[in-house]
Design a protein around this motif. Sequence first.
Motif, short mmCIF file in Angstrom:
data_model
loop_
_atom_site.label_atom_id
_atom_site.label_comp_id
_atom_site.label_asym_id
_atom_site.label_seq_id
_atom_site.Cartn_x
_atom_site.Cartn_y
_atom_site.Cartn_z
N SER A 95 0.56 -1.16 0.11
CA SER A 95 -0.05 -0.10 0.15
C SER A 95 0.98 1.26 0.13
O SER A 95 0.38 2.21 -0.28
N ASP A 96 2.14 1.21 0.46
CA ASP A 96 3.00 2.41 0.35
C ASP A 96 3.14 2.96 -1.09
O ASP A 96 3.55 3.91 -1.17
N PHE A 97 3.28 1.84 -2.13
CA PHE A 97 3.20 2.26 -3.35
C PHE A 97 1.78 2.48 -4.04
O PHE A 97 1.12 1.75 -4.34
N LYS A 98 1.40 3.88 -4.20
CA LYS A 98 0.12 4.19 -4.79
C LYS A 98 0.27 3.61 -6.28
O LYS A 98 1.26 3.93 -7.10
N GLY A 121 14.92 12.42 1.82
CA GLY A 121 13.86 11.45 1.99
C GLY A 121 13.21 11.37 0.60
O GLY A 121 12.46 10.28 0.23
N PHE A 122 13.57 12.05 -0.50
CA PHE A 122 13.01 12.01 -1.95
C PHE A 122 13.73 11.36 -3.04
O PHE A 122 13.55 11.10 -3.87
N ARG A 178 12.19 2.54 0.34
CA ARG A 178 13.00 3.12 1.42
C ARG A 178 12.72 4.65 1.45
O ARG A 178 13.19 5.48 2.45
N HIS A 179 12.18 5.30 0.56
CA HIS A 179 11.92 6.52 0.52
C HIS A 179 10.48 6.95 1.00
O HIS A 179 9.64 6.16 0.96
#
Length: 320
Positions: A39-42, A105-106, A275-276
């Motif tokens: 779910s972290d990856f939309k 973070g990006f 990780r980002h």
Amino acid sequence: MYSFKLKALSTKILERKIKGNWTKVDISKANNALAKRKSDFKKKPNWIRVKLPTGKKYSEIRGLVDKYKLNTICSSGSCPNMGECWGEGTATFMILGNICTRSCGFCGVKTGKPESVDWEEPEKVAKSISVMKIKHAVITSVDRDDLQDQGSIIWAETVKSVRRLNPGTTMETLIPDFQGVERHLDRIIEANPEVISHNIETVRRLTREVRIQAKYDRSMAVLKYLKDKGARRTKSGIMLGLGETESEVIETLRDLRSAKVDVVTIGQYLQPSKRHLPVKEFIEPTKFNFYKEFAKDLGFIHVESGPLVRSSYKAKKHIN
């Protein structure tokens, strides 16, 4: 030895054979953890679609890059606009290595202890630009907080080398903040590229999370200093989709104009890896159009705003 056997008892139950005995194991927690990671990856909407690069000019440059093993951030960073930019004779080169002293973070660039400075790099970049017959070069770098000069000497020498070997090539320098040290910024100003850019990246509230070691006000001060001290044209970029609000984006655009920035790019943040920072929202094209018109009304000379816009997108036209 462990062996596993699926049973029709429940989708959440797995039977595990340990030392000859079958034992029922509840795997719902593992399934939930896996679902959370997914779910972290939309899922990308249909307007985030990249066309395969094509065209004669692109094919020529692609061939030269492969033949001479030239280093461009366009290819190593898998830029979605590579085909379009190369077709227009524009390419982006990264100097001072590929390991950054900061851990934003990006950003997909590696963080750690950088390698020693390659003092022949300015000539190597200049020769790459010559071989590729680049009309407009964008030069960027990792942050080098480990160096006394923050890498500004190599920066200035790279611009001079490109000028010497490619007098007809125009340049944009996408610089780090050099910790706001004016003597380092002065070296870039004195080298006199057509455009000096420094990305604000995100809104004030999210800066600490997104950029970590950077500071919103320091970046704004850097941009203003560049213009006040004679930079021909200044530029900055913002990523959307990290959780910012419309009012925060508007505030950031106003702050950039107050810092006398001439050109602004606005694009969609895409998560480089698990990780980002995750994408909080995919911004619709209509919202990008809204920000474009708002920025134009503020007085920016050029505004690039769209889901696939990156810092160097349409960079050549920003010199005029």
